[in-house]
Scaffold this motif. Structure first.
Motif, short mmCIF file in Angstrom:
data_model
loop_
_atom_site.label_atom_id
_atom_site.label_comp_id
_atom_site.label_asym_id
_atom_site.label_seq_id
_atom_site.Cartn_x
_atom_site.Cartn_y
_atom_site.Cartn_z
N GLU A 105 0.35 -74.59 -20.04
CA GLU A 105 0.90 -75.79 -20.58
C GLU A 105 1.49 -75.42 -22.17
O GLU A 105 2.69 -75.74 -22.36
CB GLU A 105 0.05 -76.89 -20.63
CG GLU A 105 0.41 -78.19 -21.30
CD GLU A 105 1.83 -78.61 -20.53
OE1 GLU A 105 2.15 -78.57 -19.38
OE2 GLU A 105 2.78 -79.15 -21.35
N LEU A 106 0.66 -74.97 -22.82
CA LEU A 106 0.89 -74.66 -24.18
C LEU A 106 2.17 -73.40 -24.32
O LEU A 106 3.02 -73.37 -24.81
CB LEU A 106 -0.21 -73.92 -24.83
CG LEU A 106 -0.16 -73.69 -26.38
CD1 LEU A 106 0.23 -74.84 -27.24
CD2 LEU A 106 -1.56 -73.22 -26.71
N ALA A 107 2.00 -72.49 -23.38
CA ALA A 107 3.28 -71.57 -23.24
C ALA A 107 4.55 -72.20 -22.80
O ALA A 107 5.53 -71.86 -23.27
CB ALA A 107 2.72 -70.34 -22.12
N ARG A 108 4.38 -73.10 -21.75
CA ARG A 108 5.63 -73.85 -21.38
C ARG A 108 6.28 -74.37 -22.82
O ARG A 108 7.32 -74.40 -22.80
CB ARG A 108 5.05 -74.76 -20.49
CG ARG A 108 6.18 -75.63 -19.61
CD ARG A 108 6.74 -74.93 -18.55
NE ARG A 108 5.61 -74.47 -17.38
CZ ARG A 108 5.97 -73.60 -16.64
NH1 ARG A 108 6.95 -72.92 -16.56
NH2 ARG A 108 5.04 -73.21 -15.76
N ARG A 109 5.57 -75.17 -23.42
CA ARG A 109 5.86 -75.96 -24.69
C ARG A 109 6.42 -74.95 -25.71
O ARG A 109 7.52 -75.28 -26.58
CB ARG A 109 4.58 -76.89 -25.42
CG ARG A 109 4.35 -77.90 -24.55
CD ARG A 109 3.60 -78.92 -25.60
NE ARG A 109 2.67 -78.39 -26.22
CZ ARG A 109 1.33 -78.59 -25.58
NH1 ARG A 109 1.07 -79.12 -24.42
NH2 ARG A 109 0.32 -78.13 -26.42
N VAL A 110 5.85 -73.86 -25.99
CA VAL A 110 6.18 -72.75 -26.99
C VAL A 110 7.73 -72.37 -26.49
O VAL A 110 8.55 -72.18 -27.23
CB VAL A 110 5.28 -71.61 -27.11
CG1 VAL A 110 5.74 -70.69 -28.07
CG2 VAL A 110 4.15 -72.41 -27.97
N GLU A 111 7.56 -71.99 -25.32
CA GLU A 111 8.82 -71.48 -24.56
C GLU A 111 10.15 -72.43 -24.92
O GLU A 111 11.07 -72.06 -25.39
CB GLU A 111 8.72 -71.04 -23.31
CG GLU A 111 8.02 -69.70 -22.91
CD GLU A 111 8.15 -69.48 -21.50
OE1 GLU A 111 9.13 -68.89 -21.06
OE2 GLU A 111 6.93 -69.07 -21.08
N ALA A 112 9.69 -73.44 -24.63
CA ALA A 112 10.68 -74.60 -24.68
C ALA A 112 11.28 -74.98 -26.04
O ALA A 112 12.24 -75.43 -26.52
CB ALA A 112 10.28 -76.05 -23.91
N ALA A 113 10.30 -74.69 -27.00
CA ALA A 113 10.78 -75.07 -28.40
C ALA A 113 11.36 -73.96 -29.09
O ALA A 113 12.15 -74.23 -30.23
CB ALA A 113 9.33 -75.24 -29.08
N HIS A 114 11.35 -72.82 -28.58
CA HIS A 114 11.94 -71.60 -29.18
C HIS A 114 12.84 -70.75 -28.15
O HIS A 114 12.79 -69.64 -28.27
CB HIS A 114 10.98 -70.49 -29.79
CG HIS A 114 10.02 -71.38 -30.82
ND1 HIS A 114 10.15 -71.64 -32.13
CD2 HIS A 114 8.69 -71.80 -30.56
CE1 HIS A 114 9.28 -72.20 -32.53
NE2 HIS A 114 8.30 -72.32 -31.72
N PRO A 115 14.16 -71.54 -27.69
CA PRO A 115 14.73 -70.73 -26.63
C PRO A 115 15.50 -69.74 -27.32
O PRO A 115 15.91 -68.79 -26.56
CB PRO A 115 15.50 -71.94 -26.20
CG PRO A 115 15.48 -73.06 -27.33
CD PRO A 115 14.22 -72.99 -27.80
N GLU A 116 15.71 -69.91 -28.62
CA GLU A 116 16.83 -68.60 -29.31
C GLU A 116 16.15 -67.60 -29.92
O GLU A 116 16.84 -66.73 -30.18
CB GLU A 116 17.77 -69.42 -30.38
CG GLU A 116 18.51 -70.74 -29.65
CD GLU A 116 19.33 -70.44 -28.70
OE1 GLU A 116 19.85 -69.29 -28.46
OE2 GLU A 116 19.98 -71.26 -27.87
#
Ligand SMILES: [Fe+2]
Ligand SMILES: [Fe+2]
Length: 221
Positions: A96-107
């Motif tokens: 879940e944390l990985a999902r959030r981090v990936e979504a927060a830093h798409p660029e």
């Protein structure tokens, strides 16, 4: 375990007795299985490592034994409570944390793209695998079953190889669990958690492959 004695002990002896040693070895590319019977001094020399530095890193883990009991029912119980329960508790949060981090830093060029999917896959595959151990194999071992367990053990060993691949992918995706300078706290926490999971899984696999399973196998070639 005293520091001066470490260099004369084999890699497997140390990995089994000293909690966290598998992680120290993994970071230095000493394979616990390949080097199982090799004295630490020899394994260090083969990797071009300073034996004193390696001994110090291992000694820093503390003198406490890994807590793994020697008797089979106790060892199985230890594997269940220390590793199976821990993976089940920690993996959903990590994914879940990985999902959030990936979504927060798409660029971000160093963002761990695909990490959430990898952790989700680990959750499913490990869940299935641990359920098989818990429902069939471990109860037979705890009950002192002396018939042939070779076939289910072979299946478990085969699945452990897939878990080892997963560990390598995890280490690769996170660049050795090194968050970039500008990583946010969630990102850093994700890598700390992922590294802890990787160390736990490596120790879990080591205990089953090198300590528990050989008790129920004829000598393997
Ligand atoms: Fe297990
Ligand atoms: Fe297993």
């Amino acid at each position: 375990m005293t520091t001066h004695a470490l260099r004369d002990q084999t890699v497997a002896e140390i990995a089994i007795r000293l909690a966290g040693a598998t992680s120290v070895f993994r970071r230095r590319e000493i394979d616990v299985c390949d080097c199982a019977d090799v004295p630490l001094a020899e394994a260090a020399a083969a990797q071009g490592l300073d034996i004193a530095e390696l001994e110090a890193a291992l000694a820093a883990l503390g003198d406490a034994p890994s807590g793994a009991p020697q008797d089979t029912p106790g060892l199985v119980h230890h594997i269940l409570t220390r590793f199976h329960d821990t993976h089940r508790r920690e993996l959903p949060e990590l994914a879940e944390l990985a999902r959030r981090v990936e979504a927060a830093h798409p660029e971000h060029p160093l963002a761990p793209r695909g990490l959430a999917d990898l952790l989700q896959r680990a959750l499913v595959e490990l869940g299935d695998h641990m359920a098989k151990e818990e429902q069939v194999l471990f109860p037979a071992m705890q009950a002192g079953y002396r018939g042939s367990l070779e076939m289910p053990i072979r299946v478990m060993r085969h699945e452990h190889e897939a878990h080892a691949d997963l560990l390598r992918a995890l280490e690769h995706l996170t660049r050795g669990f090194a968050a970039p300078e500008d990583a946010c706290p969630s990102w850093r926490a994700l890598y700390v958690g992922a590294q802890k999971f990787a160390a736990d899984l490596a120790e879990h696999l080591n205990l089953e492959n090198n300590v528990l399973f050989p008790r129920f196998e004829r000598r393997r070639s």
